[in-house]
Design a protein around this motif. Structure first.
Motif, PDB file in Angstrom:
ATOM      1  N   GLY A 116      -6.169  -4.195  -5.188  1.00 31.88           N
ATOM      2  CA  GLY A 116      -6.515  -5.538  -5.633  1.00 31.88           C
ATOM      3  C   GLY A 116      -5.511  -6.137  -6.588  1.00 31.88           C
ATOM      4  N   VAL A 117      -4.652  -5.279  -7.174  1.00 26.37           N
ATOM      5  CA  VAL A 117      -3.661  -5.770  -8.124  1.00 26.37           C
ATOM      6  C   VAL A 117      -2.249  -5.365  -7.703  1.00 26.37           C
ATOM      7  CG1 VAL A 117      -2.925  -5.792 -10.533  1.00 26.37           C
ATOM      8  CG2 VAL A 117      -5.356  -5.610  -9.985  1.00 26.37           C
ATOM      9  N   LEU A 118      -2.015  -4.064  -7.556  1.00 20.61           N
ATOM     10  CA  LEU A 118      -0.690  -3.556  -7.212  1.00 20.61           C
ATOM     11  C   LEU A 118      -0.771  -2.716  -5.942  1.00 20.61           C
ATOM     12  CD1 LEU A 118       0.391  -2.385 -10.799  1.00 20.61           C
ATOM     13  CD2 LEU A 118       1.019  -4.523  -9.655  1.00 20.61           C
ATOM     14  N   GLY A 119       0.192  -2.905  -5.056  1.00 18.37           N
ATOM     15  CA  GLY A 119       0.220  -2.150  -3.807  1.00 18.37           C
ATOM     16  C   GLY A 119      -0.553  -2.823  -2.698  1.00 18.37           C
ATOM     17  N   LEU A 120      -1.736  -3.256  -2.985  1.00 22.54           N
ATOM     18  CA  LEU A 120      -2.596  -3.962  -2.034  1.00 22.54           C
ATOM     19  C   LEU A 120      -3.393  -4.995  -2.817  1.00 22.54           C
ATOM     20  CD1 LEU A 120      -3.455  -3.816   1.041  1.00 22.54           C
ATOM     21  CD2 LEU A 120      -5.468  -2.571   0.233  1.00 22.54           C
ATOM     22  N   SER A 121      -3.129  -6.275  -2.551  1.00 16.35           N
ATOM     23  CA  SER A 121      -3.741  -7.319  -3.377  1.00 16.35           C
ATOM     24  C   SER A 121      -4.291  -8.432  -2.512  1.00 16.35           C
ATOM     25  CB  SER A 121      -2.709  -7.878  -4.364  1.00 16.35           C
ATOM     26  OG  SER A 121      -1.580  -8.388  -3.672  1.00 16.35           O
ATOM     27  N   ALA A 141      -0.611  -5.961   1.873  1.00 18.77           N
ATOM     28  CA  ALA A 141       0.207  -4.890   1.314  1.00 18.77           C
ATOM     29  C   ALA A 141       1.470  -5.486   0.713  1.00 18.77           C
ATOM     30  CB  ALA A 141       0.568  -3.880   2.405  1.00 18.77           C
ATOM     31  N   ARG A 142       1.561  -5.446  -0.615  1.00 13.50           N
ATOM     32  CA  ARG A 142       2.734  -5.942  -1.334  1.00 13.50           C
ATOM     33  C   ARG A 142       2.707  -5.350  -2.734  1.00 13.50           C
ATOM     34  NH1 ARG A 142       2.921 -12.102  -1.456  1.00 13.50           N
ATOM     35  NH2 ARG A 142       4.145 -11.778  -3.340  1.00 13.50           N
ATOM     36  N   GLY A 143       3.890  -5.181  -3.324  1.00 14.94           N
ATOM     37  CA  GLY A 143       3.969  -4.560  -4.641  1.00 14.94           C
ATOM     38  C   GLY A 143       3.189  -5.332  -5.683  1.00 14.94           C
ATOM     39  N   PHE A 148      11.718  -7.574  -6.028  1.00 12.91           N
ATOM     40  CA  PHE A 148      11.226  -6.203  -6.138  1.00 12.91           C
ATOM     41  C   PHE A 148      10.277  -5.869  -4.999  1.00 12.91           C
ATOM     42  CE2 PHE A 148       8.032  -3.160  -7.589  1.00 12.91           C
ATOM     43  CZ  PHE A 148       8.817  -2.128  -8.081  1.00 12.91           C
ATOM     44  N   ASN A 149       9.473  -6.835  -4.566  1.00 18.07           N
ATOM     45  CA  ASN A 149       8.498  -6.594  -3.510  1.00 18.07           C
ATOM     46  C   ASN A 149       9.145  -6.237  -2.174  1.00 18.07           C
ATOM     47  OD1 ASN A 149       6.243  -6.869  -5.054  1.00 18.07           O
ATOM     48  ND2 ASN A 149       5.618  -8.860  -4.241  1.00 18.07           N
ATOM     49  N   ALA A 150      10.428  -6.579  -2.011  1.00 15.39           N
ATOM     50  CA  ALA A 150      11.113  -6.216  -0.769  1.00 15.39           C
ATOM     51  C   ALA A 150      11.213  -4.702  -0.630  1.00 15.39           C
ATOM     52  CB  ALA A 150      12.503  -6.847  -0.730  1.00 15.39           C
ATOM     53  N   HIS A 151      11.257  -4.002  -1.742  1.00 20.87           N
ATOM     54  CA  HIS A 151      11.229  -2.531  -1.762  1.00 20.87           C
ATOM     55  C   HIS A 151      10.587  -2.125  -3.082  1.00 20.87           C
ATOM     56  CE1 HIS A 151      12.285   1.547  -0.633  1.00 20.87           C
ATOM     57  NE2 HIS A 151      12.776   1.733  -1.845  1.00 20.87           N
ATOM     58  N   PRO A 152       9.267  -2.048  -3.140  1.00 21.85           N
ATOM     59  CA  PRO A 152       8.549  -1.844  -4.411  1.00 21.85           C
ATOM     60  C   PRO A 152       8.593  -0.409  -4.920  1.00 21.85           C
ATOM     61  CG  PRO A 152       6.992  -1.981  -2.612  1.00 21.85           C
ATOM     62  CD  PRO A 152       8.338  -2.249  -2.023  1.00 21.85           C
ATOM     63  N   ALA A 153       9.788   0.043  -5.271  1.00 19.57           N
ATOM     64  CA  ALA A 153       9.965   1.392  -5.818  1.00 19.57           C
ATOM     65  C   ALA A 153      11.209   1.412  -6.684  1.00 19.57           C
ATOM     66  CB  ALA A 153      10.074   2.427  -4.692  1.00 19.57           C
ATOM     67  N   LEU A 154      11.217   2.295  -7.670  1.00 22.09           N
ATOM     68  CA  LEU A 154      12.359   2.455  -8.563  1.00 22.09           C
ATOM     69  C   LEU A 154      12.820   3.902  -8.537  1.00 22.09           C
ATOM     70  CD1 LEU A 154      11.109   0.425 -11.668  1.00 22.09           C
ATOM     71  CD2 LEU A 154      12.753  -0.338  -9.944  1.00 22.09           C
ATOM     72  N   THR A 186      -7.357   4.546   4.273  1.00 25.26           N
ATOM     73  CA  THR A 186      -8.154   5.718   3.913  1.00 25.26           C
ATOM     74  C   THR A 186      -9.507   5.647   4.614  1.00 25.26           C
ATOM     75  OG1 THR A 186      -9.276   4.739   1.999  1.00 25.26           O
ATOM     76  CG2 THR A 186      -7.065   5.636   1.636  1.00 25.26           C
ATOM     77  N   ALA A 187     -10.289   6.700   4.458  1.00 24.02           N
ATOM     78  CA  ALA A 187     -11.626   6.727   5.061  1.00 24.02           C
ATOM     79  C   ALA A 187     -12.507   5.619   4.508  1.00 24.02           C
ATOM     80  CB  ALA A 187     -12.270   8.090   4.817  1.00 24.02           C
ATOM     81  N   ASN A 188     -12.186   5.155   3.300  1.00 21.75           N
ATOM     82  CA  ASN A 188     -12.955   4.074   2.664  1.00 21.75           C
ATOM     83  C   ASN A 188     -12.287   2.716   2.817  1.00 21.75           C
ATOM     84  OD1 ASN A 188     -14.936   5.890   1.667  1.00 21.75           O
ATOM     85  ND2 ASN A 188     -13.552   6.450  -0.013  1.00 21.75           N
ATOM     86  N   GLY A 189     -11.321   2.639   3.719  1.00 17.76           N
ATOM     87  CA  GLY A 189     -10.610   1.381   3.931  1.00 17.76           C
ATOM     88  C   GLY A 189      -9.251   1.385   3.267  1.00 17.76           C
ATOM     89  N   PRO A 190      -8.493   0.298   3.416  1.00 25.00           N
ATOM     90  CA  PRO A 190      -7.146   0.223   2.819  1.00 25.00           C
ATOM     91  C   PRO A 190      -7.211   0.320   1.297  1.00 25.00           C
ATOM     92  CG  PRO A 190      -7.493  -1.527   4.437  1.00 25.00           C
ATOM     93  CD  PRO A 190      -8.821  -0.914   4.186  1.00 25.00           C
ATOM     94  N   LYS A 191      -6.228   1.038   0.738  1.00 27.87           N
ATOM     95  CA  LYS A 191      -6.149   1.214  -0.711  1.00 27.87           C
ATOM     96  C   LYS A 191      -4.721   0.943  -1.178  1.00 27.87           C
ATOM     97  CE  LYS A 191     -10.369   2.795  -1.632  1.00 27.87           C
ATOM     98  NZ  LYS A 191     -11.293   2.150  -2.604  1.00 27.87           N
ATOM     99  N   GLY A 192      -4.620   0.402  -2.378  1.00 27.32           N
ATOM    100  CA  GLY A 192      -3.319   0.211  -3.000  1.00 27.32           C
ATOM    101  C   GLY A 192      -3.116   1.243  -4.091  1.00 27.32           C
ATOM    102  N   TYR A 193      -1.901   1.793  -4.156  1.00 23.56           N
ATOM    103  CA  TYR A 193      -1.633   2.861  -5.122  1.00 23.56           C
ATOM    104  C   TYR A 193      -0.361   2.565  -5.924  1.00 23.56           C
ATOM    105  CZ  TYR A 193      -5.087   5.603  -2.540  1.00 23.56           C
ATOM    106  OH  TYR A 193      -6.240   6.044  -1.949  1.00 23.56           O
ATOM    107  N   THR A 194      -0.394   3.003  -7.171  1.00 20.51           N
ATOM    108  CA  THR A 194       0.785   2.995  -8.027  1.00 20.51           C
ATOM    109  C   THR A 194       1.091   4.443  -8.395  1.00 20.51           C
ATOM    110  OG1 THR A 194       0.309   0.809  -8.960  1.00 20.51           O
ATOM    111  CG2 THR A 194       1.757   2.256 -10.231  1.00 20.51           C
ATOM    112  N   THR A 195       2.311   4.880  -8.092  1.00 23.37           N
ATOM    113  CA  THR A 195       2.732   6.238  -8.421  1.00 23.37           C
ATOM    114  C   THR A 195       3.791   6.166  -9.512  1.00 23.37           C
ATOM    115  OG1 THR A 195       2.344   6.927  -6.131  1.00 23.37           O
ATOM    116  CG2 THR A 195       3.650   8.404  -7.516  1.00 23.37           C
TER     117      THR A 195
END
Length: 269
Positions: A81-86, A94-96, A34-40, A62-71
């Motif tokens: 720290g958990v999903l998107g960027l850990s 950067a990984r799912g 899934f991490n090869a393309h972390p989207a459904l 971002t202005a506050n540094g790298p961020k991981g997001y789940t949409t």
């Protein structure tokens, strides 16, 4: 004092542990894939020209540094720290899904696919053999098929489980029959079918399967959803084992022997 009965056959115990091991490796190697393309997505296709994603993990500067997001369904959440960027704060990646949740822990799609396909065959073959054997020896009809009295007892069974009141009779209770039936006859077969639908090599063998499931991308989304439901089942299953008496439950699935409740009116010593 309750009686000790032989509850689980050797075949049931063997397949139980094979499935547990197979699903463990399928889950972690599946997250690697899934991490090869972390989207459904929903539908036949995905890409820049489409807006059909239902879940996406991403990383952004971002202005506050790298961020991981789940949409999820258009709603975005910060999951740094958990999903998107850990990873540790000083070395984000950067990984799912994070490295501790995948096999291998590092990015290696090829190895993940080899492990995933091997245990997919282990699970599929074992499930087929279990189904044939259980039909022949009557295990499905005798122990798993819900009866009229099970339906009538369902509200009481739900209330007892909610209050953590368990009856050790040596037979599957109503909730066990329904939950095991859903896993064995719906979720696991659906997991296998959606896995086959994602493989282009199966188009010539079962050409209609992908269309029946709504497209290759929809099959991938269903596959992921079934995985999440199996994880939920596993968590609830472990909680119920601990609440019902882990020694007795584990002895049953390891040795086959199970201690039942004392007869009505008799105090257990």
């Amino acid at each position: 004092m309750g009686n000790v009965i032989y509850r689980q056959s050797a075949w049931t115990r063997l397949t139980h542990w094979i499935w547990a091991i197979a699903i463990f490796f399928l889950l972690l190697s599946g997250l690697q894939i899934f991490n090869a393309h972390p989207a459904l997505y929903i539908g036949q296709q995905s890409g820049f020209g489409f807006d059909n994603s239902v879940l996406r993990f991403s990383a952004e500067d971002t202005a506050n540094g790298p961020k991981g997001y789940t949409t999820l369904f258009g709603h975005r959440f910060d999951t740094t720290g958990v999903l998107g960027l850990s990873g540790p704060a000083t070395d984000r990646e950067a990984r799912g899904f994070p490295s501790w949740a995948t096999i291998p822990s590092y990015q290696d799609l090829a190895t993940g696919r080899v492990i995933h396909f091997f245990f997919a065959w282990v699970l599929s073959i074992t499930l087929l053999l279990w189904l044939i054997a259980s039909l022949v020896n009557g295990h499905i009809r005798r122990d798993l098929a819900p009866r009229g009295e099970d339906i009538r007892h369902l509200p009481r069974d739900i209330a007892d489980h909610a209050r953590l009141r368990f009856h050790h009779t040596g037979r599957y209770n109503t909730l066990q029959k329904f939950s095991y039936g859903i896993v064995l006859f719906i979720l696991l077969p659906l997991m296998i079918l959606t896995g086959l639908a994602m493989s282009p090599s199966m188009d010539t063998v079962i050409p209609f399967l992908t269309d029946v499931l709504g497209g290759r991308q929809t099959a991938r989304t269903i596959h992921f959803t079934v995985m999440a439901l199996l994880v939920l089942f596993f968590v609830v299953h472990i909680v119920m084992v601990l609440a019902a008496g882990p020694i007795n439950e584990l002895r049953s699935i390891i040795t086959g022997w199970y201690r039942t409740d004392p007869p009505t009116g008799e105090k257990e010593t």
